[in-house]
Write an enzyme that holds these catalytic residues in place. Sequence first.
Site, PDB file in Angstrom:
ATOM      1  N   ASP A 186      -0.859  -0.174  -6.078  1.00 20.93           N
ATOM      2  CA  ASP A 186      -1.599   0.715  -5.191  1.00 20.93           C
ATOM      3  C   ASP A 186      -1.291   0.360  -3.743  1.00 20.93           C
ATOM      4  O   ASP A 186      -1.549  -0.754  -3.292  1.00 20.93           O
ATOM      5  CB  ASP A 186      -3.109   0.555  -5.462  1.00 20.93           C
ATOM      6  CG  ASP A 186      -3.942   1.452  -4.573  1.00 20.93           C
ATOM      7  OD1 ASP A 186      -4.108   2.631  -4.937  1.00 20.93           O
ATOM      8  OD2 ASP A 186      -4.402   0.988  -3.514  1.00 20.93           O
ATOM      9  N   TYR A 223      -1.705   0.654   4.887  1.00 22.38           N
ATOM     10  CA  TYR A 223      -1.650  -0.772   4.539  1.00 22.38           C
ATOM     11  C   TYR A 223      -0.387  -1.464   5.056  1.00 22.38           C
ATOM     12  O   TYR A 223      -0.295  -2.686   5.021  1.00 22.38           O
ATOM     13  CB  TYR A 223      -1.677  -0.980   3.013  1.00 22.38           C
ATOM     14  CG  TYR A 223      -2.858  -0.408   2.282  1.00 22.38           C
ATOM     15  CD1 TYR A 223      -4.041  -0.056   2.944  1.00 22.38           C
ATOM     16  CD2 TYR A 223      -2.798  -0.233   0.898  1.00 22.38           C
ATOM     17  CE1 TYR A 223      -5.105   0.479   2.247  1.00 22.38           C
ATOM     18  CE2 TYR A 223      -3.874   0.295   0.193  1.00 22.38           C
ATOM     19  CZ  TYR A 223      -5.015   0.650   0.872  1.00 22.38           C
ATOM     20  OH  TYR A 223      -6.070   1.177   0.170  1.00 22.38           O
ATOM     21  N   LYS A 240      -1.172   6.850  -0.329  1.00 21.65           N
ATOM     22  CA  LYS A 240      -2.256   7.680   0.215  1.00 21.65           C
ATOM     23  C   LYS A 240      -1.898   8.313   1.562  1.00 21.65           C
ATOM     24  O   LYS A 240      -1.187   7.712   2.367  1.00 21.65           O
ATOM     25  CB  LYS A 240      -3.527   6.825   0.378  1.00 21.65           C
ATOM     26  CG  LYS A 240      -3.914   6.079  -0.879  1.00 21.65           C
ATOM     27  CD  LYS A 240      -5.145   5.218  -0.720  1.00 21.65           C
ATOM     28  CE  LYS A 240      -5.306   4.286  -1.915  1.00 21.65           C
ATOM     29  NZ  LYS A 240      -4.433   3.111  -1.838  1.00 21.65           N
ATOM     30  N   HIS A 255      -6.715   9.750   1.671  1.00 22.97           N
ATOM     31  CA  HIS A 255      -7.322   8.417   1.817  1.00 22.97           C
ATOM     32  C   HIS A 255      -8.824   8.482   2.134  1.00 22.97           C
ATOM     33  O   HIS A 255      -9.616   7.717   1.581  1.00 22.97           O
ATOM     34  CB  HIS A 255      -6.575   7.637   2.907  1.00 22.97           C
ATOM     35  CG  HIS A 255      -6.632   6.156   2.737  1.00 22.97           C
ATOM     36  ND1 HIS A 255      -5.602   5.316   3.059  1.00 22.97           N
ATOM     37  CD2 HIS A 255      -7.614   5.342   2.265  1.00 22.97           C
ATOM     38  CE1 HIS A 255      -5.935   4.065   2.800  1.00 22.97           C
ATOM     39  NE2 HIS A 255      -7.154   4.062   2.320  1.00 22.97           N
TER      40      HIS A 255
END
Length: 316
Positions: free
Chosen positions: A50, A55, A85, A118
């Site tokens: 994920d 990130y 996302k 997201h």
Amino acid sequence: MGVIPEASLAGSGHRIPVIGMGTSSYPPADPETTKAAILEAIRAGYRHFDTAYAYRSEQPLGEAIAEALRLGLVKSRDELFITTKLWVSFADRDQVVPAIKLSLKNLGLEYVDLYLIHWPIRLTEHTSKFPVTAELVVPLDIKSVWESMEECQNLGLTKAIGVSNFSCKKLQEMLSFAKIPPAVNQVEMNPLWQQKQLREFCKAKGIHITAYSPLGANGTKWGDNRVVESDVLLEIAKARGKTTAQVSLRWVYEQGVSLVTKSFNKQRMRENLEIFDWSLTEEESNKISQLPQRKGVNLVDLLGPHPLALELEAEV
């Protein structure tokens, strides 16, 4: 470690491994550390990874996948399930397809298995500073953005589409016009934030839930040690010869959802997979179901106390 069980995603015929490895670190890990941890996770048996544009782990994940294929740890990319996302600053009709293409370029992949919105909100410009000023925070045009998400799936850029951090109210709105219903809603869920109402709603609508922060995100800016140091979980863990993390993950799994858990520690990474050959007793489950509830991840903490953030928090 045996094969990780899978759950079916409605509408796409796609299957999702019930445990995935999260790649979000706070403070952010350097790319080499992230890549090495992902390779270790593949060796341990993880197949779902994920990530998200926000990130900054898409590139190291892509490099780890290429390396795993080179080393023969997996035979083909199809053995892996990759989620990424759509970040809030791309959450606009015309930016969705370019955003997934940017993520695919970062990952070095032709498609992802799951692409999620997201947050149910939009920022009008890119920023790395949070909280943000109020004028940057605007409502998400769910209908037009979802149409573009559907286009991503129709173009073959992703196998399935879904959302993250969406309330029952937001999902109800989306389901009123979606041609392709969301396959997944990825939300915070653990023994201290059990999401009973949302789980019931999603089950009735055929939306699969993936739990993030199943251990309370201990060690992050938004998480704490409430889950891993819960007296009730400690007592069950001690009686069963398990870790509190294993008890928490087992409880989450027994609720019929999948989960993503993040550990770059080699031993804990493997321990987190050791939840499939035992189960909680009815008494243990009842004790966990009575734990006091408190949400950990808060949009107001991320964005600031703006009216829209407060309104979205009130929905959950």
